[in-house]
Design a protein around this motif. Structure first.
Motif, mmCIF file in Angstrom:
data_model
loop_
_atom_site.group_PDB
_atom_site.id
_atom_site.type_symbol
_atom_site.label_atom_id
_atom_site.label_comp_id
_atom_site.label_asym_id
_atom_site.label_seq_id
_atom_site.Cartn_x
_atom_site.Cartn_y
_atom_site.Cartn_z
ATOM 1 N N ASN A 133 3.361 10.564 -7.862
ATOM 2 C CA ASN A 133 4.150 11.100 -8.959
ATOM 3 C C ASN A 133 3.295 12.079 -9.767
ATOM 4 O OD1 ASN A 133 5.534 11.565 -11.372
ATOM 5 N ND2 ASN A 133 6.363 9.504 -11.437
ATOM 6 N N PRO A 134 3.716 13.340 -9.900
ATOM 7 C CA PRO A 134 2.910 14.337 -10.627
ATOM 8 C C PRO A 134 2.771 14.032 -12.119
ATOM 9 C CG PRO A 134 5.025 15.263 -9.992
ATOM 10 C CD PRO A 134 4.931 13.916 -9.345
ATOM 11 N N LEU A 135 3.611 13.170 -12.656
ATOM 12 C CA LEU A 135 3.494 12.825 -14.070
ATOM 13 C C LEU A 135 2.326 11.872 -14.332
ATOM 14 C CD1 LEU A 135 7.256 12.399 -14.991
ATOM 15 C CD2 LEU A 135 5.766 14.358 -15.417
ATOM 16 N N LEU A 136 1.798 11.264 -13.295
ATOM 17 C CA LEU A 136 0.654 10.362 -13.448
ATOM 18 C C LEU A 136 -0.649 11.147 -13.273
ATOM 19 C CD1 LEU A 136 1.865 7.239 -11.453
ATOM 20 C CD2 LEU A 136 1.840 7.564 -13.919
ATOM 21 N N ASP A 137 -0.842 12.141 -14.128
ATOM 22 C CA ASP A 137 -2.018 13.003 -14.009
ATOM 23 C C ASP A 137 -3.122 12.599 -14.986
ATOM 24 O OD1 ASP A 137 -0.793 13.778 -16.317
ATOM 25 O OD2 ASP A 137 -1.027 15.925 -15.969
ATOM 26 N N PHE A 138 -3.329 11.315 -15.171
ATOM 27 C CA PHE A 138 -4.389 10.814 -16.044
ATOM 28 C C PHE A 138 -5.217 9.799 -15.268
ATOM 29 C CE2 PHE A 138 -0.366 8.688 -16.764
ATOM 30 C CZ PHE A 138 -0.676 7.360 -16.531
ATOM 31 N N ASN A 139 -6.442 9.589 -15.725
ATOM 32 C CA ASN A 139 -7.363 8.722 -15.003
ATOM 33 C C ASN A 139 -7.586 7.366 -15.653
ATOM 34 O OD1 ASN A 139 -7.886 10.623 -12.965
ATOM 35 N ND2 ASN A 139 -9.250 11.714 -14.344
ATOM 36 N N ASP A 140 -7.389 7.258 -16.968
ATOM 37 C CA ASP A 140 -7.630 6.008 -17.686
ATOM 38 C C ASP A 140 -6.336 5.486 -18.291
ATOM 39 O OD1 ASP A 140 -10.232 6.588 -17.090
ATOM 40 O OD2 ASP A 140 -10.840 6.995 -19.155
ATOM 41 N N ARG B 74 0.834 -1.207 0.000
ATOM 42 C CA ARG B 74 0.000 0.000 0.000
ATOM 43 C C ARG B 74 0.869 1.258 0.000
ATOM 44 N NH1 ARG B 74 -3.294 -3.470 2.995
ATOM 45 N NH2 ARG B 74 -2.360 -2.908 4.982
ATOM 46 N N LEU B 75 1.945 1.231 0.777
ATOM 47 C CA LEU B 75 2.857 2.372 0.822
ATOM 48 C C LEU B 75 3.516 2.574 -0.540
ATOM 49 C CD1 LEU B 75 4.421 4.585 2.333
ATOM 50 C CD2 LEU B 75 6.095 2.815 2.971
ATOM 51 N N ALA C 213 4.007 5.689 -5.593
ATOM 52 C CA ALA C 213 3.957 5.700 -7.055
ATOM 53 C C ALA C 213 2.872 6.653 -7.560
ATOM 54 C CB ALA C 213 3.714 4.293 -7.581
ATOM 55 N N LEU C 214 1.701 6.637 -6.926
ATOM 56 C CA LEU C 214 0.602 7.491 -7.389
ATOM 57 C C LEU C 214 0.796 8.961 -7.038
ATOM 58 C CD1 LEU C 214 -2.478 5.213 -6.702
ATOM 59 C CD2 LEU C 214 -1.380 5.726 -8.881
ATOM 60 N N TRP D 130 -8.273 2.822 -11.626
ATOM 61 C CA TRP D 130 -7.023 2.194 -11.184
ATOM 62 C C TRP D 130 -6.371 2.966 -10.045
ATOM 63 C CZ3 TRP D 130 -2.408 4.880 -11.841
ATOM 64 C CH2 TRP D 130 -2.464 5.988 -12.674
ATOM 65 N N ARG D 131 -6.690 4.212 -9.901
ATOM 66 C CA ARG D 131 -6.140 5.002 -8.793
ATOM 67 C C ARG D 131 -6.827 4.687 -7.468
ATOM 68 N NH1 ARG D 131 -3.185 9.429 -9.377
ATOM 69 N NH2 ARG D 131 -2.524 10.022 -11.423
ATOM 70 N N GLN D 132 -8.083 4.274 -7.517
ATOM 71 C CA GLN D 132 -8.861 4.043 -6.301
ATOM 72 C C GLN D 132 -8.926 2.570 -5.914
ATOM 73 O OE1 GLN D 132 -10.199 5.805 -9.006
ATOM 74 N NE2 GLN D 132 -9.617 7.765 -8.153
ATOM 75 N N ASP D 133 -8.071 1.741 -6.463
ATOM 76 C CA ASP D 133 -8.086 0.301 -6.186
ATOM 77 C C ASP D 133 -9.375 -0.378 -6.630
ATOM 78 O OD1 ASP D 133 -5.588 -0.345 -5.267
ATOM 79 O OD2 ASP D 133 -6.062 -0.003 -3.168
ATOM 80 N N GLU D 134 -10.044 0.190 -7.623
ATOM 81 C CA GLU D 134 -11.266 -0.393 -8.161
ATOM 82 C C GLU D 134 -11.178 -0.422 -9.685
ATOM 83 O OE1 GLU D 134 -14.517 1.911 -6.698
ATOM 84 O OE2 GLU D 134 -13.908 1.663 -4.618
ATOM 85 N N PRO D 135 -10.180 -1.134 -10.231
ATOM 86 C CA PRO D 135 -10.020 -1.117 -11.688
ATOM 87 C C PRO D 135 -11.192 -1.786 -12.396
ATOM 88 C CG PRO D 135 -8.535 -2.708 -10.696
ATOM 89 C CD PRO D 135 -9.195 -1.980 -9.574
#
Length: 161
Positions: free
Chosen positions: A28-35, A19-20, A25-26, A72-77
């Motif tokens: 990271n400011p470069l991961l600014d997409f949702n899909d 979880r940590l 990883a999330l 995928w960000r909310q653990d509900e892919p």
């Protein structure tokens, strides 16, 4: 590799560290997409060259498609099929659904609104000319499924914008 049994303190610590790692990883400011765009394909063991992928596989493969992974960000892919129910909008294969064929490589447009991909239909369903790689594109928010390249007897298997 030694594995800790489930429901032990060591396994709980492992899950806590996972979880940590995910939170780091999330962040990271470069991961600014949702899909996330991905191709779901059937397993094929006969050959690894792109031209041969999917050839010689008997029958239809409705699981070969392009989709978006949401949540995928909310653990509900969740996998959302982009090609479900869509048919080719023009040309000699107009009205032909892209289900039951093979999806090859996919390329996302610079603005992330259009996906370009290679597709090979099941030649036994319509005619043998379907059993060659075609180049198609579609908007991710709906709209027509366009055939970009349709050369009889020529495989177009690696799209790029």
């Amino acid at each position: 590799m030694l594995e800790a049994p489930v429901k032990t303190p060591r396994y709980a610590q492992y899950l806590s560290l996972c979880r940590l790692q995910r939170r780091i990883a999330l962040a990271n400011p470069l991961l600014d997409f949702n899909d996330i765009l991905c191709a779901r394909r059937v397993t094929f063991h006969a050959h690894h060259a792109a031209y041969h992928y999917g050839k010689g596989v008997a029958g239809e493969h409705p699981d070969s498609t392009i989709g978006r992974v949401t949540g995928w960000r909310q653990d509900e892919p969740k996998f959302v099929d982009v090609l479900a129910g869509r048919t080719i909008s023009a040309g000699r294969f107009q009205g032909l659904p892209v289900s039951g064929g093979q999806v090859g490589f996919a390329s996302l447009s610079w603005d992330a609104k259009t996906v370009y991909f290679s597709w090979m239909g099941n030649g036994r369903k319509v005619n043998e000319s379907v059993a060659a790689w075609k180049m198609l594109s579609c908007d991710l928010d709906g709209g027509p499924l366009r055939m970009l390249v349709d050369e009889s007897g020529i495989n177009s298997c690696a799209p790029c914008e």
